[in-house]
Design a protein around this motif. Structure first.
Motif, PDB file in Angstrom:
ATOM      1  N   MET A  98       0.841  -1.176   0.000  1.00 27.93           N
ATOM      2  CA  MET A  98       0.000   0.000   0.000  1.00 27.93           C
ATOM      3  C   MET A  98       0.883   1.235   0.000  1.00 27.93           C
ATOM      4  O   MET A  98       1.754   1.387   0.856  1.00 27.93           O
ATOM      5  CB  MET A  98      -0.903  -0.023   1.233  1.00 27.93           C
ATOM      6  CG  MET A  98      -2.090   0.898   1.143  1.00 27.93           C
ATOM      7  SD  MET A  98      -3.235   0.590   2.500  1.00 27.93           S
ATOM      8  CE  MET A  98      -3.740  -1.065   2.119  1.00 27.93           C
ATOM      9  N   MET A  99       0.663   2.087  -0.976  1.00 27.02           N
ATOM     10  CA  MET A  99       1.449   3.314  -1.093  1.00 27.02           C
ATOM     11  C   MET A  99       2.938   2.998  -1.069  1.00 27.02           C
ATOM     12  O   MET A  99       3.717   3.645  -0.377  1.00 27.02           O
ATOM     13  CB  MET A  99       1.098   4.279   0.052  1.00 27.02           C
ATOM     14  CG  MET A  99      -0.352   4.688   0.099  1.00 27.02           C
ATOM     15  SD  MET A  99      -0.814   5.744  -1.284  1.00 27.02           S
ATOM     16  CE  MET A  99      -0.028   7.268  -0.795  1.00 27.02           C
ATOM     17  N   THR A 100       3.346   2.010  -1.792  1.00 24.84           N
ATOM     18  CA  THR A 100       4.723   1.544  -1.962  1.00 24.84           C
ATOM     19  C   THR A 100       5.304   0.909  -0.710  1.00 24.84           C
ATOM     20  O   THR A 100       6.490   0.566  -0.673  1.00 24.84           O
ATOM     21  CB  THR A 100       5.678   2.667  -2.442  1.00 24.84           C
ATOM     22  OG1 THR A 100       5.926   3.573  -1.356  1.00 24.84           O
ATOM     23  CG2 THR A 100       5.100   3.402  -3.631  1.00 24.84           C
ATOM     24  N   THR A 101       4.515   0.729   0.342  1.00 24.13           N
ATOM     25  CA  THR A 101       4.998   0.085   1.567  1.00 24.13           C
ATOM     26  C   THR A 101       4.520  -1.354   1.617  1.00 24.13           C
ATOM     27  O   THR A 101       3.339  -1.625   1.433  1.00 24.13           O
ATOM     28  CB  THR A 101       4.503   0.837   2.807  1.00 24.13           C
ATOM     29  OG1 THR A 101       5.003   2.173   2.776  1.00 24.13           O
ATOM     30  CG2 THR A 101       4.993   0.144   4.081  1.00 24.13           C
ATOM     31  N   ASN A 102       5.454  -2.261   1.901  1.00 25.65           N
ATOM     32  CA  ASN A 102       5.130  -3.686   2.057  1.00 25.65           C
ATOM     33  C   ASN A 102       4.650  -3.942   3.481  1.00 25.65           C
ATOM     34  O   ASN A 102       5.319  -3.564   4.446  1.00 25.65           O
ATOM     35  CB  ASN A 102       6.378  -4.542   1.820  1.00 25.65           C
ATOM     36  CG  ASN A 102       6.304  -5.306   0.524  1.00 25.65           C
ATOM     37  OD1 ASN A 102       5.310  -5.944   0.220  1.00 25.65           O
ATOM     38  ND2 ASN A 102       7.362  -5.214  -0.237  1.00 25.65           N
ATOM     39  N   TYR A 103       3.516  -4.598   3.603  1.00 24.63           N
ATOM     40  CA  TYR A 103       3.000  -4.986   4.904  1.00 24.63           C
ATOM     41  C   TYR A 103       2.958  -6.506   4.988  1.00 24.63           C
ATOM     42  O   TYR A 103       2.530  -7.177   4.039  1.00 24.63           O
ATOM     43  CB  TYR A 103       1.601  -4.418   5.140  1.00 24.63           C
ATOM     44  CG  TYR A 103       1.579  -2.910   5.232  1.00 24.63           C
ATOM     45  CD1 TYR A 103       1.336  -2.129   4.103  1.00 24.63           C
ATOM     46  CD2 TYR A 103       1.803  -2.266   6.443  1.00 24.63           C
ATOM     47  CE1 TYR A 103       1.319  -0.747   4.183  1.00 24.63           C
ATOM     48  CE2 TYR A 103       1.789  -0.882   6.531  1.00 24.63           C
ATOM     49  CZ  TYR A 103       1.552  -0.136   5.397  1.00 24.63           C
ATOM     50  OH  TYR A 103       1.548   1.235   5.478  1.00 24.63           O
ATOM     51  N   TRP A 104       3.413  -7.028   6.126  1.00 27.11           N
ATOM     52  CA  TRP A 104       3.465  -8.479   6.322  1.00 27.11           C
ATOM     53  C   TRP A 104       2.703  -8.868   7.585  1.00 27.11           C
ATOM     54  O   TRP A 104       2.758  -8.159   8.599  1.00 27.11           O
ATOM     55  CB  TRP A 104       4.912  -8.947   6.478  1.00 27.11           C
ATOM     56  CG  TRP A 104       5.740  -8.738   5.257  1.00 27.11           C
ATOM     57  CD1 TRP A 104       6.542  -7.679   4.964  1.00 27.11           C
ATOM     58  CD2 TRP A 104       5.838  -9.631   4.134  1.00 27.11           C
ATOM     59  NE1 TRP A 104       7.131  -7.853   3.737  1.00 27.11           N
ATOM     60  CE2 TRP A 104       6.728  -9.041   3.202  1.00 27.11           C
ATOM     61  CE3 TRP A 104       5.264 -10.871   3.828  1.00 27.11           C
ATOM     62  CZ2 TRP A 104       7.048  -9.642   1.989  1.00 27.11           C
ATOM     63  CZ3 TRP A 104       5.587 -11.470   2.623  1.00 27.11           C
ATOM     64  CH2 TRP A 104       6.466 -10.856   1.711  1.00 27.11           C
ATOM     65  N   GLY A 105       2.042  -9.999   7.509  1.00 30.79           N
ATOM     66  CA  GLY A 105       1.455 -10.581   8.705  1.00 30.79           C
ATOM     67  C   GLY A 105       2.539 -11.224   9.546  1.00 30.79           C
ATOM     68  O   GLY A 105       3.705 -11.306   9.151  1.00 30.79           O
ATOM     69  N   GLN A 106       2.143 -11.737  10.697  1.00 30.15           N
ATOM     70  CA  GLN A 106       3.118 -12.282  11.633  1.00 30.15           C
ATOM     71  C   GLN A 106       3.575 -13.686  11.257  1.00 30.15           C
ATOM     72  O   GLN A 106       4.538 -14.190  11.814  1.00 30.15           O
ATOM     73  CB  GLN A 106       2.534 -12.311  13.062  1.00 30.15           C
ATOM     74  CG  GLN A 106       1.681 -13.527  13.392  1.00 30.15           C
ATOM     75  CD  GLN A 106       0.293 -13.471  12.771  1.00 30.15           C
ATOM     76  OE1 GLN A 106      -0.031 -12.617  11.948  1.00 30.15           O
ATOM     77  NE2 GLN A 106      -0.554 -14.410  13.182  1.00 30.15           N
ATOM     78  N   GLY A 107       2.912 -14.302  10.313  1.00 31.91           N
ATOM     79  CA  GLY A 107       3.286 -15.652   9.903  1.00 31.91           C
ATOM     80  C   GLY A 107       2.540 -16.712  10.679  1.00 31.91           C
ATOM     81  O   GLY A 107       2.252 -16.546  11.865  1.00 31.91           O
ATOM     82  N   THR A 108       2.232 -17.786   9.997  1.00 36.51           N
ATOM     83  CA  THR A 108       1.592 -18.925  10.643  1.00 36.51           C
ATOM     84  C   THR A 108       2.304 -20.198  10.176  1.00 36.51           C
ATOM     85  O   THR A 108       2.567 -20.364   8.989  1.00 36.51           O
ATOM     86  CB  THR A 108       0.075 -18.960  10.342  1.00 36.51           C
ATOM     87  OG1 THR A 108      -0.539 -20.040  11.053  1.00 36.51           O
ATOM     88  CG2 THR A 108      -0.216 -19.096   8.855  1.00 36.51           C
ATOM     89  N   GLN A 109       2.630 -21.056  11.119  1.00 29.81           N
ATOM     90  CA  GLN A 109       3.429 -22.241  10.831  1.00 29.81           C
ATOM     91  C   GLN A 109       2.556 -23.342  10.234  1.00 29.81           C
ATOM     92  O   GLN A 109       1.508 -23.690  10.789  1.00 29.81           O
ATOM     93  CB  GLN A 109       4.099 -22.771  12.098  1.00 29.81           C
ATOM     94  CG  GLN A 109       4.889 -24.051  11.918  1.00 29.81           C
ATOM     95  CD  GLN A 109       6.160 -23.847  11.115  1.00 29.81           C
ATOM     96  OE1 GLN A 109       6.928 -22.915  11.375  1.00 29.81           O
ATOM     97  NE2 GLN A 109       6.400 -24.724  10.146  1.00 29.81           N
ATOM     98  N   VAL A 110       3.017 -23.889   9.130  1.00 29.07           N
ATOM     99  CA  VAL A 110       2.393 -25.060   8.519  1.00 29.07           C
ATOM    100  C   VAL A 110       3.429 -26.177   8.520  1.00 29.07           C
ATOM    101  O   VAL A 110       4.528 -26.005   7.998  1.00 29.07           O
ATOM    102  CB  VAL A 110       1.924 -24.773   7.087  1.00 29.07           C
ATOM    103  CG1 VAL A 110       1.473 -26.059   6.400  1.00 29.07           C
ATOM    104  CG2 VAL A 110       0.802 -23.742   7.097  1.00 29.07           C
ATOM    105  N   THR A 111       3.082 -27.291   9.132  1.00 27.30           N
ATOM    106  CA  THR A 111       3.978 -28.442   9.193  1.00 27.30           C
ATOM    107  C   THR A 111       3.261 -29.658   8.621  1.00 27.30           C
ATOM    108  O   THR A 111       2.163 -30.002   9.068  1.00 27.30           O
ATOM    109  CB  THR A 111       4.419 -28.735  10.628  1.00 27.30           C
ATOM    110  OG1 THR A 111       5.050 -27.572  11.181  1.00 27.30           O
ATOM    111  CG2 THR A 111       5.410 -29.894  10.665  1.00 27.30           C
TER     112      THR A 111
END
Length: 114
Positions: A98-111
């Protein structure tokens, strides 16, 4: 913008999981949203993306097994993962720009166990 991901877990090979990621904060609209993953010792890689109008892209290694979708009214993106393989084991992150800024979630582990 905050992204909250959920839905990861431990599953046997051949099983399924559904990831969800909801965006919150001050914004008007969210355009492209995507899922990325990072396995131990490897670089983060793109898994799938979806535009606001539903155009999708998939990495070759998930085509035919994963489906990305979104609910614009809920500012939520989903990743349905079927026929999971041990090599799908990773931390999965949702993303938007958004507006050239990357936003990331906290991550979720898949095993995925063999």
């Amino acid at each position: 913008v905050q992204l909250q991901a959920s839905g990861g877990g431990l599953v046997q090979a051949g099983g399924s999981l559904r990831l969800s990621c909801t965006a919150s904060g001050r914004f008007v609209t969210i355009n492209t949203m995507g899922w990325y993953r990072q396995a131990p010792g490897k670089q983060r890689e793109a898994v799938a993306t979806i535009t606001r109008i539903g155009l999708t892209t998939y990495a070759d290694f998930v085509k035919g097994r994963f489906t990305i979708s979104r609910d614009n009214a809920k500012n939520t993106v989903y990743l349905q993962m079927n026929s999971l393989k041990p090599e799908d084991t990773a931390i999965y992150y949702c993303n938007t720009v958004m507006m050239t800024t990357n936003y990331w979630g906290q991550g979720t582990q898949v095993t995925v166990s063999s």
